[in-house]
Design a protein around this motif. Structure first.
Motif, PDB file in Angstrom:
ATOM      1  N   ARG A   1     -23.458 -24.300 -37.107  1.00 30.10           N
ATOM      2  CA  ARG A   1     -22.489 -24.405 -38.073  1.00 30.10           C
ATOM      3  C   ARG A   1     -21.141 -23.507 -37.668  1.00 30.10           C
ATOM      4  O   ARG A   1     -20.121 -23.944 -37.893  1.00 30.10           O
ATOM      5  CB  ARG A   1     -23.189 -24.214 -39.286  1.00 30.10           C
ATOM      6  CG  ARG A   1     -22.496 -24.657 -40.580  1.00 30.10           C
ATOM      7  CD  ARG A   1     -23.382 -24.301 -41.875  1.00 30.10           C
ATOM      8  NE  ARG A   1     -24.609 -24.971 -41.948  1.00 30.10           N
ATOM      9  CZ  ARG A   1     -26.057 -24.451 -41.721  1.00 30.10           C
ATOM     10  NH1 ARG A   1     -25.956 -23.060 -41.088  1.00 30.10           N
ATOM     11  NH2 ARG A   1     -26.898 -25.187 -41.611  1.00 30.10           N
TER      12      ARG A   1
ATOM     13  N   VAL B   1     -22.076 -30.368 -35.142  1.00 31.27           N
ATOM     14  CA  VAL B   1     -22.635 -31.195 -36.015  1.00 31.27           C
ATOM     15  C   VAL B   1     -23.975 -30.684 -36.292  1.00 31.27           C
ATOM     16  O   VAL B   1     -24.661 -30.311 -35.345  1.00 31.27           O
ATOM     17  CB  VAL B   1     -22.842 -32.649 -35.496  1.00 31.27           C
ATOM     18  CG1 VAL B   1     -23.888 -33.573 -36.338  1.00 31.27           C
ATOM     19  CG2 VAL B   1     -21.284 -33.344 -35.699  1.00 31.27           C
TER      20      VAL B   1
ATOM     21  N   GLU C   1     -26.886 -32.757 -42.560  1.00 32.58           N
ATOM     22  CA  GLU C   1     -25.878 -32.096 -43.378  1.00 32.58           C
ATOM     23  C   GLU C   1     -25.078 -33.035 -43.919  1.00 32.58           C
ATOM     24  O   GLU C   1     -24.136 -32.590 -44.472  1.00 32.58           O
ATOM     25  CB  GLU C   1     -25.317 -30.968 -42.795  1.00 32.58           C
ATOM     26  CG  GLU C   1     -26.299 -29.863 -42.371  1.00 32.58           C
ATOM     27  CD  GLU C   1     -25.545 -28.360 -42.513  1.00 32.58           C
ATOM     28  OE1 GLU C   1     -24.428 -28.459 -42.267  1.00 32.58           O
ATOM     29  OE2 GLU C   1     -26.496 -27.457 -42.709  1.00 32.58           O
TER      30      GLU C   1
ATOM     31  N   ARG D   1     -22.381 -36.225 -44.636  1.00 32.81           N
ATOM     32  CA  ARG D   1     -21.196 -36.893 -44.006  1.00 32.81           C
ATOM     33  C   ARG D   1     -19.992 -35.965 -43.822  1.00 32.81           C
ATOM     34  O   ARG D   1     -18.940 -36.029 -44.719  1.00 32.81           O
ATOM     35  CB  ARG D   1     -20.819 -38.456 -44.583  1.00 32.81           C
ATOM     36  CG  ARG D   1     -21.847 -39.204 -44.681  1.00 32.81           C
ATOM     37  CD  ARG D   1     -21.489 -40.269 -45.562  1.00 32.81           C
ATOM     38  NE  ARG D   1     -20.602 -41.258 -44.755  1.00 32.81           N
ATOM     39  CZ  ARG D   1     -21.235 -41.974 -44.279  1.00 32.81           C
ATOM     40  NH1 ARG D   1     -22.380 -42.558 -43.973  1.00 32.81           N
ATOM     41  NH2 ARG D   1     -20.080 -42.867 -43.379  1.00 32.81           N
ATOM     42  N   THR D   2     -20.122 -34.881 -42.862  1.00 32.65           N
ATOM     43  CA  THR D   2     -18.846 -34.158 -42.689  1.00 32.65           C
ATOM     44  C   THR D   2     -17.746 -35.042 -41.954  1.00 32.65           C
ATOM     45  O   THR D   2     -18.193 -35.935 -41.136  1.00 32.65           O
ATOM     46  CB  THR D   2     -18.968 -32.880 -41.784  1.00 32.65           C
ATOM     47  OG1 THR D   2     -19.671 -33.277 -40.602  1.00 32.65           O
ATOM     48  CG2 THR D   2     -20.215 -32.275 -42.845  1.00 32.65           C
ATOM     49  N   SER D   3     -16.623 -34.514 -41.642  1.00 32.85           N
ATOM     50  CA  SER D   3     -15.787 -35.174 -40.800  1.00 32.85           C
ATOM     51  C   SER D   3     -16.013 -35.163 -39.399  1.00 32.85           C
ATOM     52  O   SER D   3     -15.745 -35.999 -38.549  1.00 32.85           O
ATOM     53  CB  SER D   3     -14.206 -34.493 -40.960  1.00 32.85           C
ATOM     54  OG  SER D   3     -14.307 -33.110 -40.531  1.00 32.85           O
TER      55      SER D   3
ATOM     56  N   ALA E   1     -19.119 -34.964 -38.355  1.00 32.89           N
ATOM     57  CA  ALA E   1     -20.112 -36.237 -37.964  1.00 32.89           C
ATOM     58  C   ALA E   1     -19.806 -37.215 -37.703  1.00 32.89           C
ATOM     59  O   ALA E   1     -20.309 -38.136 -37.087  1.00 32.89           O
ATOM     60  CB  ALA E   1     -21.189 -35.614 -39.155  1.00 32.89           C
ATOM     61  N   GLU E   2     -18.846 -37.615 -38.961  1.00 36.99           N
ATOM     62  CA  GLU E   2     -18.179 -39.112 -38.736  1.00 36.99           C
ATOM     63  C   GLU E   2     -17.344 -39.414 -37.313  1.00 36.99           C
ATOM     64  O   GLU E   2     -17.534 -40.420 -36.969  1.00 36.99           O
ATOM     65  CB  GLU E   2     -17.094 -39.271 -39.837  1.00 36.99           C
ATOM     66  CG  GLU E   2     -17.950 -39.486 -41.261  1.00 36.99           C
ATOM     67  CD  GLU E   2     -19.028 -40.416 -41.295  1.00 36.99           C
ATOM     68  OE1 GLU E   2     -18.641 -41.716 -40.937  1.00 36.99           O
ATOM     69  OE2 GLU E   2     -20.266 -40.154 -41.504  1.00 36.99           O
TER      70      GLU E   2
ATOM     71  N   GLN F   1     -13.739 -28.281 -33.903  1.00 31.64           N
ATOM     72  CA  GLN F   1     -13.638 -27.365 -35.059  1.00 31.64           C
ATOM     73  C   GLN F   1     -13.540 -25.943 -34.743  1.00 31.64           C
ATOM     74  O   GLN F   1     -13.225 -25.269 -35.570  1.00 31.64           O
ATOM     75  CB  GLN F   1     -14.794 -27.880 -35.921  1.00 31.64           C
ATOM     76  CG  GLN F   1     -14.953 -29.350 -36.247  1.00 31.64           C
ATOM     77  CD  GLN F   1     -13.938 -29.830 -36.980  1.00 31.64           C
ATOM     78  OE1 GLN F   1     -13.428 -29.179 -37.875  1.00 31.64           O
ATOM     79  NE2 GLN F   1     -13.206 -30.816 -36.691  1.00 31.64           N
TER      80      GLN F   1
END
Length: 291
Positions: free
Chosen positions: A49, A54, A58, A60-62, A64-65, A290
């Protein structure tokens, strides 16, 4: 011989028979030899994290998508679904870059974790950057023996060095101890047999190789000959076009090369765009690191 002597002789043979029967029973009851088993390691979710990677489960984070969309053409090529033709050896996927620091290990790790979340797929993440292995450090665990040890030690087999993780469906093969002739070893018949074994052992498994940068060392050019698909990670802000072109020249042996722009500015209203570099047609997959 008298009757008494015969009786004595008969009694003397009984202990030997009893010992034979006991030995046979002990042999039958002895435990079977231990089969080599991969050990389990714990992936540090908090460390993932912190790096912007990812984290399974956890939501639907951006990030992860983006990696969900990025893996889809790879899986379609590997298994021949959703109108895509099945690519020969499409389950063998190499992630590389032209230069160091473009995010190829970040991409490999995210892709592996995303594929592991598929309902009917598993993934083996192979750290093939034998000079600068980064997968264990990125995932927050330690590893010793691995790929190079299996290729150089005849007493080791793949199960001896595989690492099962606390993410269901994800197994890791570390790089192992460095070797001065790594290029020759990765080009050897032993490496070809190992790749074939990994590919044939489970038909639902993606084998994902985190490779060194193409212009930094000769190993990835050798490894690319064995792959069905290659993902080329390109830093959108810093990688010169000439470097990308020179790196692509080393991938001529692979029919399917997908390029991914890392750290790219988002398009208005869109967070991701997917496509192929296939047979000379160059499209881009857009992913923003990220961390």
């Amino acid at each position: 011989m008298s009757i008494i002597e015969k009786a004595l002789d008969k009694n003397r043979t009984r202990p030997d028979k009893a010992r034979i029967e006991t030995s046979t029973q002990e042999a039958e009851q002895a435990p079977a030899p231990k089969v080599p088993r991969s050990r389990e390691v714990h992936i540090d979710f908090a460390w993932l994290r912190k790096q912007g990677i990812v984290v399974p489960g956890e939501g639907r984070t951006s990030a992860a998508e983006e990696f969900r969309m990025m893996k889809r053409p790879l899986l379609n090529n590997a298994f021949g679904r959703h109108t895509a033709m099945k690519v020969p050896k499409g389950r063998l996927i190499m992630v590389t870059s032209a230069l160091p620091g473009e995010g190829k290990t970040f991409t490999s790790t995210n892709l592996a974790l995303s594929i592991a979340m598929e309902v009917d797929r598993t993934v083996l993440l192979v750290d093939s950057d034998v000079a600068r292995p980064a997968i264990p450090r990125t995932m927050g665990f330690q590893a010793d023996r691995g790929l190079m040890d299996v290729l150089t030690d005849p007493n080791l087999d793949i199960p001896d060095v595989l690492l099962r993780t606390n993410v269901e469906g994800l197994t890791v093969l570390p790089a192992g101890r460095p070797h001065g002739r790594s290029t020759e070893i990765l080009a050897s018949d032993a490496m070809m047999r190992l790749i074939d074994d990994l590919h044939e052992r489970y038909d639902d498994r993606i084998i994902l190789f985190d490779s060194p940068p193409l212009l930094a060392t000769s190993e990835p050019g050798v490894l690319a000959h064995h792959m069905g698909q290659v993902v080329m990670v390109v830093d959108a802000d810093t990688t010169p076009a000439s470097s990308v072109e020179r790196a692509m020249d080393q991938l001529q042996s692979c029919d399917v090369v997908l390029s991914m722009l890392n750290r790219a500015a988002p398009s208005p209203g869109m967070g991701y765009a997917g496509g192929y570099y296939y047979g000379g047609r160059d499209h881009e997959m857009d992913a923003r690191e990220q961390a």
